[in-house]
Design a protein around this motif. Structure first.
Motif, PDB file in Angstrom:
ATOM      1  N   VAL A 121       0.218  15.147   3.321  1.00 20.67           N
ATOM      2  CA  VAL A 121      -0.437  16.872   2.580  1.00 20.67           C
ATOM      3  C   VAL A 121      -0.782  17.014   4.030  1.00 20.67           C
ATOM      4  O   VAL A 121      -1.483  16.946   4.679  1.00 20.67           O
ATOM      5  CB  VAL A 121      -2.161  15.695   2.482  1.00 20.67           C
ATOM      6  N   LEU A 122      -0.869  18.757   3.707  1.00 21.03           N
ATOM      7  CA  LEU A 122      -1.341  19.457   4.486  1.00 21.03           C
ATOM      8  C   LEU A 122      -2.034  20.659   3.465  1.00 21.03           C
ATOM      9  O   LEU A 122      -1.806  21.648   3.676  1.00 21.03           O
ATOM     10  CB  LEU A 122       0.106  20.249   5.490  1.00 21.03           C
ATOM     11  N   PRO A 123      -3.625  20.010   3.623  1.00 23.09           N
ATOM     12  CA  PRO A 123      -4.750  21.097   3.213  1.00 23.09           C
ATOM     13  C   PRO A 123      -4.977  22.378   3.930  1.00 23.09           C
ATOM     14  O   PRO A 123      -6.106  22.362   3.848  1.00 23.09           O
ATOM     15  CB  PRO A 123      -5.412  19.650   2.841  1.00 23.09           C
ATOM     16  N   SER A 124      -3.894  22.915   4.669  1.00 24.83           N
ATOM     17  CA  SER A 124      -4.584  23.943   5.779  1.00 24.83           C
ATOM     18  C   SER A 124      -5.218  24.929   5.275  1.00 24.83           C
ATOM     19  O   SER A 124      -4.958  25.140   3.245  1.00 24.83           O
ATOM     20  CB  SER A 124      -3.053  24.121   6.483  1.00 24.83           C
ATOM     21  N   LEU A 125      -6.081  25.226   5.091  1.00 28.76           N
ATOM     22  CA  LEU A 125      -6.490  26.909   4.873  1.00 28.76           C
ATOM     23  C   LEU A 125      -5.731  28.589   4.890  1.00 28.76           C
ATOM     24  O   LEU A 125      -6.020  29.204   4.533  1.00 28.76           O
ATOM     25  CB  LEU A 125      -8.490  26.578   4.952  1.00 28.76           C
ATOM     26  N   MET A 126      -4.979  28.154   6.641  1.00 25.14           N
ATOM     27  CA  MET A 126      -4.417  28.704   7.033  1.00 25.14           C
ATOM     28  C   MET A 126      -3.400  28.805   7.333  1.00 25.14           C
ATOM     29  O   MET A 126      -3.599  27.496   8.323  1.00 25.14           O
ATOM     30  CB  MET A 126      -5.360  29.913   8.013  1.00 25.14           C
ATOM     31  N   GLU A 149       0.710  -1.562   0.129  1.00 20.69           N
ATOM     32  CA  GLU A 149      -0.023   0.012  -0.022  1.00 20.69           C
ATOM     33  C   GLU A 149       0.803   1.375   0.015  1.00 20.69           C
ATOM     34  O   GLU A 149       1.738   0.942   0.679  1.00 20.69           O
ATOM     35  CB  GLU A 149      -0.816  -0.267   0.880  1.00 20.69           C
ATOM     36  N   LYS A 150       0.445   2.322  -0.404  1.00 20.86           N
ATOM     37  CA  LYS A 150       0.878   3.518  -1.084  1.00 20.86           C
ATOM     38  C   LYS A 150       0.299   4.283  -0.048  1.00 20.86           C
ATOM     39  O   LYS A 150      -1.075   4.170   0.501  1.00 20.86           O
ATOM     40  CB  LYS A 150       1.249   4.008  -2.230  1.00 20.86           C
ATOM     41  N   ILE A 151       1.615   5.409   1.929  1.00 18.16           N
ATOM     42  CA  ILE A 151       0.885   5.793   2.353  1.00 18.16           C
ATOM     43  C   ILE A 151       0.785   6.956   2.345  1.00 18.16           C
ATOM     44  O   ILE A 151       2.222   7.810   2.012  1.00 18.16           O
ATOM     45  CB  ILE A 151       1.895   5.194   3.680  1.00 18.16           C
ATOM     46  N   ILE A 152      -0.687   7.709   2.729  1.00 20.74           N
ATOM     47  CA  ILE A 152      -0.819   9.050   2.186  1.00 20.74           C
ATOM     48  C   ILE A 152      -1.054   9.544   3.529  1.00 20.74           C
ATOM     49  O   ILE A 152      -1.835   9.379   4.690  1.00 20.74           O
ATOM     50  CB  ILE A 152      -1.436   9.487   1.062  1.00 20.74           C
ATOM     51  N   LEU A 153      -0.416  10.651   4.119  1.00 27.44           N
ATOM     52  CA  LEU A 153      -0.094  11.047   5.459  1.00 27.44           C
ATOM     53  C   LEU A 153      -0.336  11.984   6.127  1.00 27.44           C
ATOM     54  O   LEU A 153      -0.087  13.061   4.861  1.00 27.44           O
ATOM     55  CB  LEU A 153       1.283  11.138   6.716  1.00 27.44           C
ATOM     56  N   TYR A 154      -1.559  12.444   6.819  1.00 30.16           N
ATOM     57  CA  TYR A 154      -2.140  13.411   7.236  1.00 30.16           C
ATOM     58  C   TYR A 154      -1.372  13.287   8.562  1.00 30.16           C
ATOM     59  O   TYR A 154      -1.660  12.967   9.765  1.00 30.16           O
ATOM     60  CB  TYR A 154      -2.889  14.198   7.060  1.00 30.16           C
ATOM     61  N   ALA A 155      -0.506  14.530   9.108  1.00 36.22           N
ATOM     62  CA  ALA A 155      -0.372  15.027  10.510  1.00 36.22           C
ATOM     63  C   ALA A 155      -0.470  16.442  11.360  1.00 36.22           C
ATOM     64  O   ALA A 155      -0.417  17.634  10.779  1.00 36.22           O
ATOM     65  CB  ALA A 155       1.391  14.603  10.566  1.00 36.22           C
ATOM     66  N   GLY A 156      -1.429  16.253  11.889  1.00 36.34           N
ATOM     67  CA  GLY A 156      -1.662  18.014  12.652  1.00 36.34           C
ATOM     68  C   GLY A 156      -3.191  18.039  13.720  1.00 36.34           C
ATOM     69  O   GLY A 156      -3.871  16.314  13.513  1.00 36.34           O
ATOM     70  N   CYS A 186       4.543  29.327   9.763  1.00 41.58           N
ATOM     71  CA  CYS A 186       5.660  28.282   9.192  1.00 41.58           C
ATOM     72  C   CYS A 186       5.631  27.490   9.523  1.00 41.58           C
ATOM     73  O   CYS A 186       5.621  26.901  10.829  1.00 41.58           O
ATOM     74  CB  CYS A 186       6.815  28.931   9.539  1.00 41.58           C
ATOM     75  N   SER A 187       5.117  26.339   9.371  1.00 41.48           N
ATOM     76  CA  SER A 187       4.389  24.880   9.497  1.00 41.48           C
ATOM     77  C   SER A 187       5.563  23.665   9.719  1.00 41.48           C
ATOM     78  O   SER A 187       6.589  23.063   8.885  1.00 41.48           O
ATOM     79  CB  SER A 187       3.216  24.301   8.264  1.00 41.48           C
ATOM     80  N   TYR A 188       5.471  23.927  11.081  1.00 43.34           N
ATOM     81  CA  TYR A 188       6.051  22.467  11.573  1.00 43.34           C
ATOM     82  C   TYR A 188       5.839  21.178  10.928  1.00 43.34           C
ATOM     83  O   TYR A 188       6.855  20.572  10.746  1.00 43.34           O
ATOM     84  CB  TYR A 188       6.288  22.331  12.897  1.00 43.34           C
ATOM     85  N   THR A 189       5.277  20.831  10.944  1.00 42.18           N
ATOM     86  CA  THR A 189       4.235  19.488   9.743  1.00 42.18           C
ATOM     87  C   THR A 189       4.825  19.525   8.624  1.00 42.18           C
ATOM     88  O   THR A 189       5.817  18.185   7.997  1.00 42.18           O
ATOM     89  CB  THR A 189       3.221  19.389  10.159  1.00 42.18           C
ATOM     90  N   VAL A 190       5.351  20.405   7.727  1.00 37.60           N
ATOM     91  CA  VAL A 190       5.993  20.686   6.462  1.00 37.60           C
ATOM     92  C   VAL A 190       7.295  20.686   6.543  1.00 37.60           C
ATOM     93  O   VAL A 190       8.189  19.977   6.044  1.00 37.60           O
ATOM     94  CB  VAL A 190       5.498  21.923   5.884  1.00 37.60           C
ATOM     95  N   ILE A 191       7.852  21.385   7.562  1.00 38.18           N
ATOM     96  CA  ILE A 191       9.353  21.530   8.006  1.00 38.18           C
ATOM     97  C   ILE A 191       9.532  19.381   8.253  1.00 38.18           C
ATOM     98  O   ILE A 191      10.653  19.671   7.303  1.00 38.18           O
ATOM     99  CB  ILE A 191       9.327  21.861   9.505  1.00 38.18           C
ATOM    100  N   GLU A 192       8.858  19.113   8.753  1.00 30.82           N
ATOM    101  CA  GLU A 192       9.223  17.528   9.194  1.00 30.82           C
ATOM    102  C   GLU A 192       9.159  17.038   8.135  1.00 30.82           C
ATOM    103  O   GLU A 192       9.695  15.792   7.645  1.00 30.82           O
ATOM    104  CB  GLU A 192       8.511  16.747  10.315  1.00 30.82           C
ATOM    105  N   MET A 193       8.316  16.533   6.997  1.00 28.87           N
ATOM    106  CA  MET A 193       7.641  15.899   5.398  1.00 28.87           C
ATOM    107  C   MET A 193       9.244  16.478   4.955  1.00 28.87           C
ATOM    108  O   MET A 193       9.870  16.160   4.288  1.00 28.87           O
ATOM    109  CB  MET A 193       7.258  16.917   5.122  1.00 28.87           C
ATOM    110  N   LEU A 194       9.435  17.291   4.936  1.00 23.93           N
ATOM    111  CA  LEU A 194      10.681  18.024   4.232  1.00 23.93           C
ATOM    112  C   LEU A 194      11.926  17.195   4.492  1.00 23.93           C
ATOM    113  O   LEU A 194      13.120  16.850   4.056  1.00 23.93           O
ATOM    114  CB  LEU A 194      10.990  19.586   3.810  1.00 23.93           C
ATOM    115  N   MET A 195      12.056  17.719   5.864  1.00 25.73           N
ATOM    116  CA  MET A 195      13.539  16.393   6.460  1.00 25.73           C
ATOM    117  C   MET A 195      13.192  15.456   6.147  1.00 25.73           C
ATOM    118  O   MET A 195      14.957  14.681   6.317  1.00 25.73           O
ATOM    119  CB  MET A 195      12.926  16.546   8.262  1.00 25.73           C
TER     120      MET A 195
END
Length: 405
Positions: A304-309, A227-234, A312-321
């Protein structure tokens, strides 16, 4: 001698990533004979003012529930200010670092009692902007036209005024994104020389697994290796856009059934479990400790982080990391962090007639399919890791903070 006071509210430290920010900035501040750091906390788990020292940091804790003894929050903050100012040496450079725009009463009283003290404010969030879902025009309408004075309008007006007073009082304003700096500087006519943009940074914990290692971790977590894992964290809240992601994922399964959506975080769990009903391919794991969350980053195929607002997201930083391709949105905070087609894709935030933001689920689906396409994921994963190393390593944040001292 320079003395830095980090002002935090233990009851709200996990909101908007402030807890993570405090942990990271403590690492940025090198405790030396010429630099003293005191963590000032409002803490509802203690009954009296306490002072201690741990790992080279001074700690000064105030009972948060004592606030109930005062008629107004301003009276509570006045008492805290008197205690703080009684401990400082006026011959030192005393820098008070605030993380909440709502603490103007405390900052103003400190400045009154100790005029030479320096006030720093880091803007993690702006309540009135969140309440209006980023609709600055609606704020101007409320300011310039006669609105019925209901509780919402009164809240927005008070927060708008209080935020402006705090920002104008500050000797230095630290913004996490260029967009927020631009908007609030224009809104409150701030001196551009008194503000700076310093994105969040994180200590490098990214460990990239090979295919066999990922399969072993998946097996240990009870996840099928194919399975391909699509992750949302937040947080599970409306402004994070999770409802759009769940609907999009249901649509994705019709085109690619070998996928699983893993949702990590807490909040309005019952609402999103209901939206996910009868779908066995959606897994809720709750709020996880970092060690376990990092396992999910290691085995995920897309974040995936589909935020409307967002700022500087730590979740995005972790995903980049962790070299995880990202599907974000065009909200300014995320838009500044990733490039479309390079680190993932940005889904356009659209506006309804009344200014309410929304996303098109079909555009989320198309972005997911594009990343899953042959060759896309590997290229983007490499770009994401490079983005982290160049812009969001803790050392970059440390260097920017040290330039201010």
């Amino acid at each position: 001698m320079k003395h830095i006071y980090l002002i935090i509210d233990r009851a709200n430290t996990e909101d908007y990533g402030i807890g993570t920010y405090i942990r990271q900035i403590k690492q940025c501040l090198k405790v030396s004979p010429l630099l003293s750091v005191t963590i000032v906390e409002s803490d509802n788990s203690i009954d009296e003012v306490t002072e201690s020292q741990t790992n080279g940091f001074n700690h000064l804790r105030f009972p948060l529930h004592y606030k109930a003894l005062y008629h107004k929050a301003e009276d509570y903050y006045m008492a805290v200010a008197y205690k703080l100012c009684s401990t400082i040496c006026e011959n030192d450079m005393n820098i008070f670092c605030f993380n909440y725009l709502q603490q103007y009463a405390l900052a103003a009283k400190i400045k009154e009692l100790s005029p030479r003290s320096v006030i720093w404010v880091t803007v993690h969030f702006v309540n009135w902007m969140f309440a209006l879902k980023g609709n600055i025009g609606k704020m101007h309408t409320i300011l310039n036209e006669h609105y019925q004075e209901n509780s919402f309008v009164l809240f927005v007006l008070k927060d708008y005024m209080d935020s402006g007073k705090m920002l104008r009082l500050a000797n230095r304003v630290i913004f996490l994104s260029a967009y927020t700096q631009k908007v609030l500087s224009q809104e409150y006519e701030l001196n551009k020389h008194d503000s700076v943009v310093i994105p969040n940074g994180m200590e490098d914990n990214g460990v990239i697994l090979n295919k066999r290692q990922k399969e072993r971790v998946k097996k240990s977590l009870g996840l099928p290796k194919h399975e391909k894992i699509i992750l949302y964290a937040g947080r599970l809240v409306e402004e994070k856009g999770l409802g759009y992601l769940i609907k999009a994922f249901r649509m994705l399964l019709k085109k690619n059934p070998d996928c699983r959506l893993v949702i990590a975080g807490d909040g309005d769990l019952s609402k999103y479990i209901y939206e996910s009903r009868y779908c066995s391919k959606i897994t809720f794991v709750g709020k996880l400790p970092h060690k376990e969350l990092y396992l999910l980053y290691q085995i995920a195929d897309i974040g995936v982080l589909p935020s409307l607002m967002e700022q500087c997201s730590y979740t995005v930083i972790e995903m980049l990391m962790f070299g995880l391709p990202i599907i974000g949105t065009t909200t300014p905070g995320i838009s500044e962090m990733i490039e479309d087609g390079v680190h993932g894709y940005k889904v356009k935030i659209r506006k309804r007639i009344d200014g309410t933001p929304f996303l098109k689920e079909t555009e989320i689906v198309n972005a997911l399919l594009n990343i899953l396409a042959c060759g896309q994921k590997e290229r983007m994963a490499k770009n994401c890791r490079e983005r982290y190393e160049k812009r969001y390593r803790l050392a970059y944040m440390r260097d920017r903070i040290n330039l201010l001292l």
